[in-house]
Scaffold this active site. Structure first.
Site, mmCIF file in Angstrom:
data_model
loop_
_atom_site.group_PDB
_atom_site.id
_atom_site.type_symbol
_atom_site.label_atom_id
_atom_site.label_comp_id
_atom_site.label_asym_id
_atom_site.label_seq_id
_atom_site.Cartn_x
_atom_site.Cartn_y
_atom_site.Cartn_z
ATOM 1 N NE ARG A 1 7.789 0.712 3.567
ATOM 2 C CZ ARG A 1 6.612 0.263 4.003
ATOM 3 N NH1 ARG A 1 6.359 -1.032 4.022
ATOM 4 N NH2 ARG A 1 5.686 1.099 4.414
ATOM 5 N NE ARG B 1 -0.879 -2.122 3.183
ATOM 6 C CZ ARG B 1 -1.644 -3.133 2.755
ATOM 7 N NH1 ARG B 1 -2.901 -2.962 2.521
ATOM 8 N NH2 ARG B 1 -1.115 -4.329 2.581
ATOM 9 C CB THR B 2 3.781 2.478 1.876
ATOM 10 O OG1 THR B 2 3.141 2.198 3.114
ATOM 11 C CG2 THR B 2 4.529 3.785 1.986
ATOM 12 C CE LYS C 1 27.688 -5.480 -11.474
ATOM 13 N NZ LYS C 1 27.835 -4.462 -12.515
ATOM 14 C CG HIS D 1 5.498 4.559 8.007
ATOM 15 N ND1 HIS D 1 5.545 5.281 6.835
ATOM 16 C CD2 HIS D 1 4.880 3.382 7.696
ATOM 17 C CE1 HIS D 1 4.971 4.577 5.872
ATOM 18 N NE2 HIS D 1 4.569 3.416 6.367
HETATM 19 C C1 NCD Z 1 2.954 -0.358 8.162
HETATM 20 C C2 NCD Z 1 4.470 -0.388 8.085
HETATM 21 O O1 NCD Z 1 5.041 -0.737 7.056
HETATM 22 O O2 NCD Z 1 5.069 -0.004 9.071
HETATM 23 N N1 NCD Z 1 2.349 -0.579 6.919
HETATM 24 C C3 NCD Z 1 2.125 0.499 6.120
HETATM 25 O O3 NCD Z 1 3.024 1.215 5.724
HETATM 26 N N2 NCD Z 1 0.852 0.786 5.831
HETATM 27 C C4 NCD Z 1 2.402 -1.231 9.217
HETATM 28 C C5 NCD Z 1 2.715 -2.685 9.182
HETATM 29 O O4 NCD Z 1 3.374 -3.185 8.260
HETATM 30 O O5 NCD Z 1 2.283 -3.353 10.115
#
Ligand code: NCD
Length: 352
Positions: A141, A91-92, A120, A174
């Site tokens: 991420r 989703r992100t 490498k 986050h």
């Molecule tokens: C969260 C995360 O990645 O921290 N998910 C997200 O970004 N919607 C929460 C999770 O993975 O539990």
């Protein structure tokens, strides 16, 4: 954009810089008084939040018509963004990708670092510097706490910096999830976010969303936070210390049912067992911390049920039909909030 004096004067090595309080780091990640890199929730103050929420609302509105959508997607059509997601994400990733497309940015992506020259022997730092040669923004991420911030720090020291947005870093932060969480509260409570009691439930020790959300609640008057978790996964001491320093009311409990009645929002999270080193999650009974249909009778009419998703069993599927279940709308809110953030970082927010 001009590099500001304060940015160039702060040049300690990474370890020294990283250990500075967030308030001292913020100028380094700003340009002309605006946030440039979005790395931690402490960068998002009340004025900026309100502004981003208005921009997000406006984006939803104007893009309903083709002419409006075409206008918005022309604003950044000369820009390219790179999504570097070195940790699982659906989703992100999709939310940022579509936010970029709403704004007209072209996108490229790396989701599997085993296909990169890191195998490498290239350092991750050199790798991200390479990527930045091709694009105008990095959305990242990463499993290592602090790595996204380090990327932004490195970028800001190069001759061609690009803004960096944190799409989730390790267990620590986050910020854009917290942004969309508060945007969801804002829409649910008609903009009135003062005096809210937020009950956060689950693996609070290793969940980055609850940490970033806790920081954001400092922006509002008289919040009260209730942390409900198994004793193994209680909220970390640094957040509790932050709340004490800022006089934010908070309590910790294992009594899930008891915490529900006064809640304005119940924020459910899953067990973060990807962070297990020695099977820490194995013996923990998580079931007392599940939101079941029977709990709907215990919460207020106006209470909202939230979850950053993905869910496992923390919320019974039967709860989805209740009008207070906000998690699907929360996801969609994320796309608009992120589009608003991107427009702000590139300075086109006033043209929407
Ligand atoms: C969260 C995360 O990645 O921290 N998910 C997200 O970004 N919607 C929460 C999770 O993975 O539990």
């Amino acid at each position: 954009m001009q590099r500001t004096q304060e940015m160039t004067s702060v040049q300690p090595d990474w370890e020294t810089f990283h250990a500075l309080p967030e308030s001292e780091k913020i100028p380094f990640f700003s340009r002309d008084g605006r946030m440039y890199d979005c790395l931690f929730a402490q960068q998002l103050n009340r004025n900026l939040l309100e502004h981003l929420f208005k921009v997000a609302d406006r984006l939803r509105d104007v893009t309903q018509q083709k002419a409006g959508a075409d206008h918005v997607s022309s604003l950044l059509s000369d820009k390219r963004a790179m999504l570097y997601f070195a940790q699982p994400s659906t989703r992100t990733f999709m939310s940022f990708l579509n936010a970029c497309h709403i704004m007209g940015l072209k996108t490229s992506e790396i989701r599997d670092t085993s296909t990169s020259s890191e195998v490498k022997g290239e350092t991750p730092e050199d790798t991200v510097r390479t990527f930045s040669s091709y694009v105008d923004m990095i959305i990242m991420r990463h499993p290592a706490p602090g790595f996204v911030e380090k990327t932004a720090w490195l970028m800001n020291r190069t001759g061609r910096p690009v803004p960096v947005l944190n799409g989730g870093s390790g267990k620590d932060q986050h910020p854009t999830q917290a942004l969309l969480d508060v945007y969801t509260l804002y829409r649910s409570f008609n903009g009135d976010l003062d005096n809210k009691r937020i009950v956060m439930v689950g693996d609070l020790k290793r969940g980055r969303t609850v940490r970033s959300l806790s920081y954001l609640m400092r922006n509002y008057k008289n919040p009260s936070l209730v942390y409900v978790s198994p004793k193994e996964f209680r909220m970390e001491a640094d957040i509790l210390e932050f709340l004490r320093r800022n006089n934010i009311k908070h309590e910790e409990t294992e009594d899930f049912r008891g915490a529900l009645s006064g809640a304005d929002a119940v924020y459910m999270t899953r067990i973060q067992d990807e962070h297990d080193k020695n099977g820490e999650s194995k013996g923990v009974d998580y079931s007392p911390f599940y939101f079941k249909k029977e709990h709907l009778g215990l919460i207020k009419k106006s209470c909202v049920i939230m979850h950053p998703l993905p869910r496992r069993h923390e919320i019974e599927v039967a709860v989805d039909d209740d009008p207070r279940a906000m998690y699907w709308r929360q996801e969609r809110n994320g796309m608009w909030a992120r589009a608003a953030l991107i427009s702000y970082v590139f300075g086109v927010d006033e043209r929407i």
